[in-house]
Design a protein around this motif. Structure first.
Motif, PDB file in Angstrom:
ATOM      1  N   LEU A  73     -31.623  50.419   4.424  1.00  0.00           N
ATOM      2  CA  LEU A  73     -32.539  49.343   4.108  1.00  0.00           C
ATOM      3  C   LEU A  73     -33.730  49.694   3.526  1.00  0.00           C
ATOM      4  CD1 LEU A  73     -32.349  47.684   7.914  1.00  0.00           C
ATOM      5  CD2 LEU A  73     -31.209  47.002   5.770  1.00  0.00           C
ATOM      6  N   GLN A  74     -34.220  48.804   2.693  1.00  0.00           N
ATOM      7  CA  GLN A  74     -35.666  49.097   2.385  1.00  0.00           C
ATOM      8  C   GLN A  74     -36.867  48.612   3.208  1.00  0.00           C
ATOM      9  OE1 GLN A  74     -36.227  47.697  -2.029  1.00  0.00           O
ATOM     10  NE2 GLN A  74     -38.399  47.370  -1.790  1.00  0.00           N
ATOM     11  N   LYS A  75     -37.654  49.475   3.248  1.00  0.00           N
ATOM     12  CA  LYS A  75     -38.651  49.514   4.117  1.00  0.00           C
ATOM     13  C   LYS A  75     -39.988  49.191   3.346  1.00  0.00           C
ATOM     14  CE  LYS A  75     -36.282  50.780   7.610  1.00  0.00           C
ATOM     15  NZ  LYS A  75     -36.181  50.008   9.112  1.00  0.00           N
ATOM     16  N   GLY A  76     -40.730  48.102   3.201  1.00  0.00           N
ATOM     17  CA  GLY A  76     -41.806  47.773   2.395  1.00  0.00           C
ATOM     18  C   GLY A  76     -41.493  48.011   0.816  1.00  0.00           C
ATOM     19  N   ASP A  77     -42.599  48.386   0.281  1.00  0.00           N
ATOM     20  CA  ASP A  77     -42.399  48.312  -1.446  1.00  0.00           C
ATOM     21  C   ASP A  77     -41.939  49.687  -1.891  1.00  0.00           C
ATOM     22  OD1 ASP A  77     -43.067  45.538  -1.666  1.00  0.00           O
ATOM     23  OD2 ASP A  77     -45.298  45.998  -1.756  1.00  0.00           O
ATOM     24  N   ASN A  78     -41.907  50.917  -0.813  1.00  0.00           N
ATOM     25  CA  ASN A  78     -41.711  52.204  -1.636  1.00  0.00           C
ATOM     26  C   ASN A  78     -41.033  52.872  -0.688  1.00  0.00           C
ATOM     27  OD1 ASN A  78     -43.464  52.412   0.713  1.00  0.00           O
ATOM     28  ND2 ASN A  78     -44.581  54.287  -0.116  1.00  0.00           N
ATOM     29  N   LYS A  79     -40.091  52.382   0.185  1.00  0.00           N
ATOM     30  CA  LYS A  79     -39.417  53.432   0.740  1.00  0.00           C
ATOM     31  C   LYS A  79     -37.586  52.789   1.303  1.00  0.00           C
ATOM     32  CE  LYS A  79     -41.787  55.396   4.255  1.00  0.00           C
ATOM     33  NZ  LYS A  79     -42.241  55.635   5.434  1.00  0.00           N
ATOM     34  N   LEU A  80     -36.883  53.873   1.277  1.00  0.00           N
ATOM     35  CA  LEU A  80     -35.537  53.391   1.290  1.00  0.00           C
ATOM     36  C   LEU A  80     -34.898  54.101   2.582  1.00  0.00           C
ATOM     37  CD1 LEU A  80     -33.998  53.337  -2.239  1.00  0.00           C
ATOM     38  CD2 LEU A  80     -34.063  51.422  -0.655  1.00  0.00           C
ATOM     39  N   GLU A  81     -34.374  53.660   3.742  1.00  0.00           N
ATOM     40  CA  GLU A  81     -34.093  54.491   4.546  1.00  0.00           C
ATOM     41  C   GLU A  81     -32.464  54.442   4.864  1.00  0.00           C
ATOM     42  OE1 GLU A  81     -34.525  54.072   9.358  1.00  0.00           O
ATOM     43  OE2 GLU A  81     -36.669  54.929   8.288  1.00  0.00           O
ATOM     44  N   PHE A  82     -31.708  55.631   4.900  1.00  0.00           N
ATOM     45  CA  PHE A  82     -30.463  55.559   4.859  1.00  0.00           C
ATOM     46  C   PHE A  82     -30.040  56.220   6.378  1.00  0.00           C
ATOM     47  CE2 PHE A  82     -30.969  55.436   0.345  1.00  0.00           C
ATOM     48  CZ  PHE A  82     -30.188  54.353  -0.058  1.00  0.00           C
ATOM     49  N   THR A  83     -28.865  56.063   6.808  1.00  0.00           N
ATOM     50  CA  THR A  83     -28.461  56.328   7.957  1.00  0.00           C
ATOM     51  C   THR A  83     -26.688  56.662   7.804  1.00  0.00           C
ATOM     52  OG1 THR A  83     -29.940  55.599   9.571  1.00  0.00           O
ATOM     53  CG2 THR A  83     -27.957  56.426  10.505  1.00  0.00           C
ATOM     54  N   PHE A  84     -26.256  58.005   8.005  1.00  0.00           N
ATOM     55  CA  PHE A  84     -25.227  58.497   7.925  1.00  0.00           C
ATOM     56  C   PHE A  84     -24.622  58.659   9.602  1.00  0.00           C
ATOM     57  CE2 PHE A  84     -26.528  60.109   3.987  1.00  0.00           C
ATOM     58  CZ  PHE A  84     -25.559  59.737   3.166  1.00  0.00           C
ATOM     59  N   ASP A  85     -23.537  57.953   9.687  1.00  0.00           N
ATOM     60  CA  ASP A  85     -23.036  57.997  11.303  1.00  0.00           C
ATOM     61  C   ASP A  85     -21.878  59.090  11.297  1.00  0.00           C
ATOM     62  OD1 ASP A  85     -22.478  57.758  14.023  1.00  0.00           O
ATOM     63  OD2 ASP A  85     -22.007  55.173  13.943  1.00  0.00           O
ATOM     64  N   TYR A  86     -22.336  60.201  11.525  1.00  0.00           N
ATOM     65  CA  TYR A  86     -21.044  61.184  11.236  1.00  0.00           C
ATOM     66  C   TYR A  86     -20.662  61.389  12.811  1.00  0.00           C
ATOM     67  CZ  TYR A  86     -22.791  62.925   6.632  1.00  0.00           C
ATOM     68  OH  TYR A  86     -22.882  62.972   5.395  1.00  0.00           O
ATOM     69  N   PRO A  87     -19.113  61.923  12.746  1.00  0.00           N
ATOM     70  CA  PRO A  87     -18.573  62.021  13.963  1.00  0.00           C
ATOM     71  C   PRO A  87     -19.422  62.742  15.110  1.00  0.00           C
ATOM     72  CG  PRO A  87     -17.089  62.098  12.175  1.00  0.00           C
ATOM     73  CD  PRO A  87     -18.311  62.254  11.620  1.00  0.00           C
ATOM     74  N   MET A  88     -20.141  63.631  14.582  1.00  0.00           N
ATOM     75  CA  MET A  88     -20.659  64.685  15.704  1.00  0.00           C
ATOM     76  C   MET A  88     -22.232  64.424  15.737  1.00  0.00           C
ATOM     77  SD  MET A  88     -18.133  66.244  16.547  1.00  0.00           S
ATOM     78  CE  MET A  88     -18.985  67.496  17.776  1.00  0.00           C
ATOM     79  N   SER A  89     -22.855  63.754  14.922  1.00  0.00           N
ATOM     80  CA  SER A  89     -24.367  63.737  14.804  1.00  0.00           C
ATOM     81  C   SER A  89     -24.650  62.604  13.878  1.00  0.00           C
ATOM     82  CB  SER A  89     -25.108  64.954  14.409  1.00  0.00           C
ATOM     83  OG  SER A  89     -24.727  65.227  13.073  1.00  0.00           O
ATOM     84  N   LEU A  90     -26.041  61.980  13.892  1.00  0.00           N
ATOM     85  CA  LEU A  90     -26.578  60.973  13.062  1.00  0.00           C
ATOM     86  C   LEU A  90     -27.437  61.810  11.964  1.00  0.00           C
ATOM     87  CD1 LEU A  90     -27.833  58.441  15.683  1.00  0.00           C
ATOM     88  CD2 LEU A  90     -25.717  58.117  14.122  1.00  0.00           C
ATOM     89  N   PHE A  91     -27.429  61.392  10.806  1.00  0.00           N
ATOM     90  CA  PHE A  91     -28.198  62.138   9.824  1.00  0.00           C
ATOM     91  C   PHE A  91     -28.876  60.818   9.056  1.00  0.00           C
ATOM     92  CE2 PHE A  91     -28.701  64.179   5.848  1.00  0.00           C
ATOM     93  CZ  PHE A  91     -29.170  65.619   5.958  1.00  0.00           C
TER      94      PHE A  91
END
Length: 199
Positions: free
Chosen positions: A120-138
């Motif tokens: 998702l884009q956060k404000g005008d200058n930030k992108l936040e990505f989440t990988f839901d791996y089997p053993m952990s979140l990244f």
């Protein structure tokens, strides 16, 4: 008769499912979506020098970034300087769910490529990505500094199945400085890892 009945049911199922699959943008003839409109992703186009730390280890990479596939994906090709690591990322936008999708292929093999990241884009200058791996979140947080014309990329790891919001720990921090190209412009070739020797 059983075979004929089965064929009839399969034919009816195909008639029902075909429009649904087309609506989801699956394979087959359909109108192409509009180019991804993202002023923020446009700021990534060009050739970059990347420096930072992955844990206690310094990292130095170059990256080539350009829009591909009719402006549907931003392709990021990263290559380590003086090392074997290499990755190709594709970032697109899902118009239905209104979120970014990142696919990552790298020299660690196909296992990690099975899990896309959603962003998702956060404000005008930030992108936040989440990988839901089997053993952990990244989690990756990409922050554009319009004044310095640089990107800061923070990678963090978090536990799976934690109660409430997971607590993330830093894995790497990277600073991207543009070497060539500009917003929305063409990319260039990878620059040489070292200056050429004097003749």
């Amino acid at each position: 008769m059983a075979i004929r009945g089965t064929s009839t049911r399969c034919g009816l199922a195909a008639l029902v499912l075909a429009p649904l699959l087309a609506a989801q943008g699956g394979p087959g003839p359909h109108a192409p979506p509009a180019p991804v409109p993202s002023d923020l992703l446009d700021q990534l186009v060009g050739v970059w020098d990347i420096t930072g730390m992955a844990g206690p280890r310094p990292v130095h990479e170059h990256a080539n970034v350009e829009w591909v596939l009719e402006h549907q994906f931003l392709m990021i090709h990263r290559k380590q300087i003086d090392g074997p690591d290499e990755a190709v990322l594709h970032i697109g936008f899902d118009e239905t769910l209104k979120r970014f999708v990142q696919f990552r292929l790298d020299t660690n093999g196909a296992r990690g490529a099975e899990t896309p990241a959603y962003g998702l884009q956060k404000g005008d200058n930030k992108l936040e990505f989440t990988f839901d791996y089997p053993m952990s979140l990244f989690r990756e947080t990409w922050t554009w500094d319009a004044k310095e014309k640089t990107w800061q990329v923070l990678s963090e790891k978090g536990p799976k199945n934690s109660k409430g919001a997971p607590t993330y720990s830093p894995v790497s921090t990277m600073t991207w400085r543009r070497l060539q190209g500009g917003r929305g412009g063409p990319r260039g070739p990878f620059p040489p890892p070292h200056p050429p020797s004097p003749q």
